[in-house]
Scaffold this motif. Structure first.
Motif, short mmCIF file in Angstrom:
data_model
loop_
_atom_site.label_atom_id
_atom_site.label_comp_id
_atom_site.label_asym_id
_atom_site.label_seq_id
_atom_site.Cartn_x
_atom_site.Cartn_y
_atom_site.Cartn_z
N VAL A 124 -5.48 -24.19 -22.77
CA VAL A 124 -6.10 -24.90 -24.10
C VAL A 124 -7.18 -26.04 -23.75
N SER A 125 -8.19 -25.66 -24.06
CA SER A 125 -9.38 -26.59 -23.59
C SER A 125 -10.26 -27.11 -24.94
N ASN A 126 -10.24 -28.49 -25.04
CA ASN A 126 -11.04 -29.05 -26.08
C ASN A 126 -10.65 -28.51 -27.51
N ALA A 127 -9.22 -28.46 -27.48
CA ALA A 127 -8.77 -28.10 -28.90
C ALA A 127 -7.37 -28.77 -28.98
N ASN A 128 -6.65 -28.86 -29.97
CA ASN A 128 -5.32 -29.36 -30.41
C ASN A 128 -4.70 -28.53 -31.27
#
Lengths: 267, 744
Positions: free
Chosen positions: B437-441
């Motif tokens: 997971v990159s730059n996301a929640n």
């Protein structure tokens, strides 16, 4: 180079176009960041929440679907008092001379090291612009790193309020002095909220200088001030082309409303 | 000497009067107050050399330029960058709070490995070497089992080098599962593809338009690039007009020239109704319709048959005279724009509604010209040599995407993240072994939190590149923190819904505060550890080299001036790239098996699920509440109204009439229940909302971060919202949900 750096007589003030303001709150945050305003874990009790400029939400009081709302950002009004003698409500009551009226700029100051927390000024201010530090400000670990050295951090027990970013005025004046100029330009001194406003609703400048944008704007037929009848002579003007918004600037009795509305339309 | 009573009294009195008249008490009081005010825990900010550095903001897809004021090496203020083509000196509330993200204690200090149960919050500091070795080993284990497709990436960014590096890694590794959160932009992209044949983003030239007809879009609530739009709307209000069609008096509605309340979810019917009047009264641009479009007859007959103002009035609750008036105003304007996409556009929406809006714009032919709707080509500056997947990778890629994008069902879609939890929870999908997971929640931002969590529980290995301890990071197995945008170089292509392609570059304004490594560097390092075809695709020494090579001559320019804009950009006018070179009112690329009207813009009663009750719950967005990857900073929460969050409680808005029927008062508690979840909320009475509709603020209820930003600040609206799949695109079309609402 001329000796001394006393600039000419100024009356700094603000004109806020309520028809442009979207109530986004960018001014509030820009102000908090600029002026080292502290924050707590829970900021939902708005009476105890320290903000130098607050955006109020007004409504026309009509039921669905005729409801209208309007946002009203409210910094310190920097009242001149009657006759511009600096008898602002707060200045008049301060026993410590911790708040004073700048005869050169028209800015109402707040000197934290003089303030001993009696809060008379908070009672006197009809605009609720003043906030008392009930607690020592505590920043979460690491966040003190963003504090600006231009504005002192307030301690527990003192009152604070909007200063029209006075440090920016000082910096601009110093720069002008170093460059051998006697006066500063309009764009050199702008408050943080004015600069940040994405809707460009806030105009700031010298109210008595015809070259400044606020000079004309404040004379607009749509301009009004808050609680005009108290004769505090605030230096913040508001613009709206909606009558109910202009009427919301004061507490009129039912029977006064019609008369005032007439006057406001005519003006 | 004997001390008489009289003597004692006069001595006491004398002392009292003496001390009072002496300066002693005043001196002590004064000293005391000075002393307490100088207690050492009131910080005294250090002074130093002042400087101003320009960079770009990445907190939202807005693509604004920022000016960071520094004192020595500390950043003390973020302002908008003057003369930046997108924000020109203005800044939004999120951008202005940037330093709280930089210096916040919720930053991840170094790579961490989970030691307790998942989500328990017990972590161990590990070295970067160990962290990268562990991730590489895990990934190579999955690949050597011949299951490379079981690795997925959720990337908050769709474009730019970091997103491309992640996607490239997946491709050579052997997985097609590169997913990005979908927004209304995806719906526009799909509609543009269906009707104009272009693969482009949508851009709106609000600055030069003279009339904006918005169907629920929160153009002043975070839609697109907020600062740009704020400035444009301010100008437009002076020289033109804005009409907002929406069930709730939002800020956008309040600032419009007219607010037209509408039954929630029926906006598409209204769009068709407006088209009906324009066609009936022949107010459309005949030249454009005759020369540049196809399928008008079919569209016209559907519009004429089903959407007369009278019929539309019954569906929408808007008086037919008003529909006619709005249509005439729209047609009379020389540069009118119609837009859809509710709130800030977090939810992609129904593609037929988006198509209906494009069709309405087409009636005035207002495409790719000043004051119109633009097709903005995808950024094309990333020109890397094509990656060559090996046999294992090719086999993995052939398995197809787990979310179904690009499959027979959703042929022209590239990512359908909202379908991902469902596919994992369903037994018949191939399952996922590792998720990056990159730059996301996603655990916070995706609807139906419970289902998303259930899906994540089934994924044995989750890696997060987040800079913050957010909900997803908290639920991961290993954390590889990325420096934040003020500490790193990164390209930021495009500004959301802006009419021209722009390219920004963030740069390290301050030295990295923590032990972080840029996600780009991590990918390159991991790829190199694999050797073979995977390492071959990543020849760069490090991320900065990759970025420099990619940007070429632009690198130096961007370093100096932060942004480049193609000033002379004009979309091919009209940029219609369909087979016939025409705007298609009827899309041919649509599966018509379920619905005979599929492919023709129309209204369908879609986008609401559940039988929970008689009320309709709609989310509302607002500027101080961030709904995306980053949570609202403490400064922003200070701006949030006490009519949205009060202490621990989310406050929902209802009409006083509804409150009366339910026996609710201002401030009473109520139970809210939907088919997805339930919540206890407080009630505020608001005249600006339709009866029987409940509006709930989005962006609250973070459980991660710290006590200032999360931990019991209201309810996450995604706990009660669900997903409704659009049959054509597979995107989430849920604009609201049915709810039971009663006094608690």
């Amino acid at each position: 180079m001329e000796k001394g750096h006393n600039t000419t007589f100024k009356r700094y003030g603000m004109v806020i176009d309520l028809d442009k303001c979207t109530g986004c709150g960018a001014c509030m945050v820009a102000c908090m960041q600029e002026n080292n305003v502290p924050f707590k874990k829970d900021e939902t009790d708005k009476i105890r929440s320290i903000t130098w400029i607050r955006v109020y939400k007004l409504n026309n009081g009509k039921p669905y679907p005729d409801t209208e709302i309007c946002y009203l950002p409210r910094p310190c009004q920097h009242c001149s008092g009657m006759g511009d003698h600096g008898h602002s409500p707060c200045v008049s009551v301060c026993p410590a001379t911790a708040t004073d009226y700048g005869m050169d700029t028209g800015i109402v100051s707040q000197i934290y090291t003089r303030c001993f927390g009696c809060r008379y000024c908070m009672v006197a201010c009809p605009y609720h612009v003043r906030h008392f530090n009930w607690w020592d400000p505590v920043w979460p670990e690491g966040m003190e790193n963003y504090l600006s050295p231009n504005v002192s951090v307030r301690m527990r027990g003192v009152v604070e309020k909007c200063s029209f970013c006075y440090h920016r005025y000082q910096l601009a004046r110093e720069r002008a002095f170093v460059q051998g100029r006697k006066d500063i330009e309009e764009h050199e001194y702008q408050t943080a909220c004015t600069q940040a406003c994405p809707a460009k609703a806030i105009t700031f400048g010298d109210l008595i200088n015809p070259a400044h944008a606020v000079y004309e704007l404040k004379n607009s037929p749509n301009a009004f001030q808050l609680l005009e009848r108290l004769q505090t002579y605030p230096k913040v003007y508001y613009l709206s082309d909606r009558l109910w918004v202009r009427m919301a600037g004061d507490n009129y009795l039912e029977e006064e409303k019609r008369e005032m509305a007439q006057a406001k339309i005519k003006r | 000497m004997k001390l008489s009573r009289r003597c004692f009294l006069s001595f006491s009195l004398g002392t009292t009067v003496g001390i009072t008249l002496s300066p002693l008490p005043w001196k002590i009081t004064d000293d005391l107050s000075i002393w307490t005010q100088n207690w050492p825990w009131t910080p005294v900010p250090r002074d130093g050399a002042y400087s101003l550095e320009n960079s770009a903001c990445t907190l939202c897809p807005g693509g604004c330029g920022i000016s960071v004021r520094k004192v020595d090496h500390r950043a003390v203020k973020i302002d908008g960058m003057k003369d930046h083509p997108v924000n020109d000196g203005g800044i939004c509330i999120l951008g202005a709070s940037g330093l709280q993200y930089l210096y916040g204690p919720f930053r991840l200090p170094s790579p961490l490995k989970r030691v307790g149960e998942r989500g328990e919050g017990r972590w161990k500091n590990i070295s970067w070497k160990q962290a990268l070795t562990e991730v590489s080993e895990k990934l190579s284990e999955i690949r050597s089992n011949g299951e490379p497709e079981k690795v997925a990436v959720i990337s908050g960014k769709k474009e730019g080098t970091i997103a491309c590096l992640l996607e490239r890694f997946l491709t050579v590794y052997g997985s097609p599962n590169f997913m990005t959160p979908s927004t209304v932009e995806d719906s526009y992209e799909a509609a543009l593809h269906l009707m104009q044949g272009s693969r482009a983003s949508v851009g709106f030239d609000f600055e030069n338009a003279d009339f904006v007809l918005s169907f629920g879009s929160g153009i002043l609530e975070g839609w697109g690039s907020p600062v740009k739009i704020f400035q444009a709307i301010g100008k437009l209000k002076k020289d033109g007009s804005v009409i907002q069609v929406e069930p709730r008096l939002s800020n956008t509605a309040a600032k419009s020239d007219r607010w037209v309340p509408i039954n929630p979810g029926t906006e598409a019917a209204m769009i068709m109704g407006v088209a009906h009047v324009i066609i009936r009264e022949k107010l459309y641009d005949e030249n454009f319709i005759n020369t540049s479009t196809s399928g008008f007859q079919k569209y016209q007959s559907l519009v004429m048959e089903d959407y007369s103002p009278e019929k539309v009035s019954v569906i929408t609750g808007i008086a037919s005279s008003q529909i006619v008036a709005i249509a005439r105003e729209f047609a009379k304007a020389s540069k009118p724009i119609a837009i859809c996409g509710r709130g800030e556009g977090r939810i992609a929406g129904n593609v037929h509604e988006t198509m209906a809006v494009l069709a309405l714009n087409a009636l005035k032919g207002n495409f790719n010209r000043e004051g119109g709707l633009w097709s903005v080509p995808k950024p094309d500056y990333i020109k890397w040599a094509e990656a060559k997947p090996d046999q294992t990778a090719l086999e993995g890629l052939e398995k197809g995407r787990i979310d179904g994008a690009g499959s027979k069902e959703y042929p022209f879609m590239t990512s359908l993240l909202d379908r991902f939890p469902k596919m994992i929870n369903e037994e018949n999908s191939y399952g996922i072994q590792a998720l990056l997971v990159s730059n996301a929640n996603p655990l916070y931002t995706m609807p139906d939190t419970e289902a998303v969590k259930k899906a994540f529980e089934k994924i044995p290995y989750i890696v997060s590149f987040s800079s913050f301890m957010d909900e997803t990071a908290q639920f991961s197995d290993i954390l590889l923190p990325n420096p934040i945008y003020l500490e790193r170089y990164e390209d930021v292509p495009t500004a959301a819904m802006y009419k021209k392609p722009v390219l920004n570059l963030t740069k390290p304004v301050v030295k990295p505060l923590h032990n972080t490594i840029n996600t780009g560097d991590i990918i390159i390092k991991i790829a190199k550890s694999f050797g073979g075809s995977i390492a071959d695709a990543f020849k760069w020494r490090d991320y900065e080299t990759c970025l420099k090579e990619t940007l070429g001559a632009q690198w130096e320019i961007l370093k100096k001036q932060v942004v480049t804009e193609d000033k002379n950009f004009v979309a091919n006018s009209p940029a219609l790239e369909t087979n016939a070179g025409k705007f298609q009112f009827v899309a041919d690329d649509v599966n018509k098996s379920q619905n005979s009207k599929a492919g023709i813009p129309h209204f369908e009663d879609l986008g609401i699920n559940g039988a929970a009750g008689n009320f309709v719950l709609i989310p509302y967005d607002s500027m101080p509440l961030s709904t995306g990857y980053v949570a609202s900073a403490p400064f922003m929460l200070k701006v949030v109204s006490d009519k949205a969050l009060y202490h621990q409680d989310t406050v929902v808005q209802i009409n006083p009439e509804t409150a009366l029927i339910l026996g609710l008062k201002e401030g009473s508690y109520a139970n809210l229940e939907t088919s997805v979840g339930s919540a206890r909320v407080k009630v505020t009475l608001y005249d600006g909302i339709m009866p029987n509709v409940i509006a709930m603020p989005s962006g609250l209820g973070h459980t991660a971060y710290d006590d200032y930003m999360g931990n019991g600040k209201g309810v996450n609206i995604n706990q009660v919202l669900g997903v409704v799949e659009d049959p054509v695109t597979g995107l989430n079309a849920a604009w609201g949900i049915r709810a039971k609402f009663s006094k608690a």
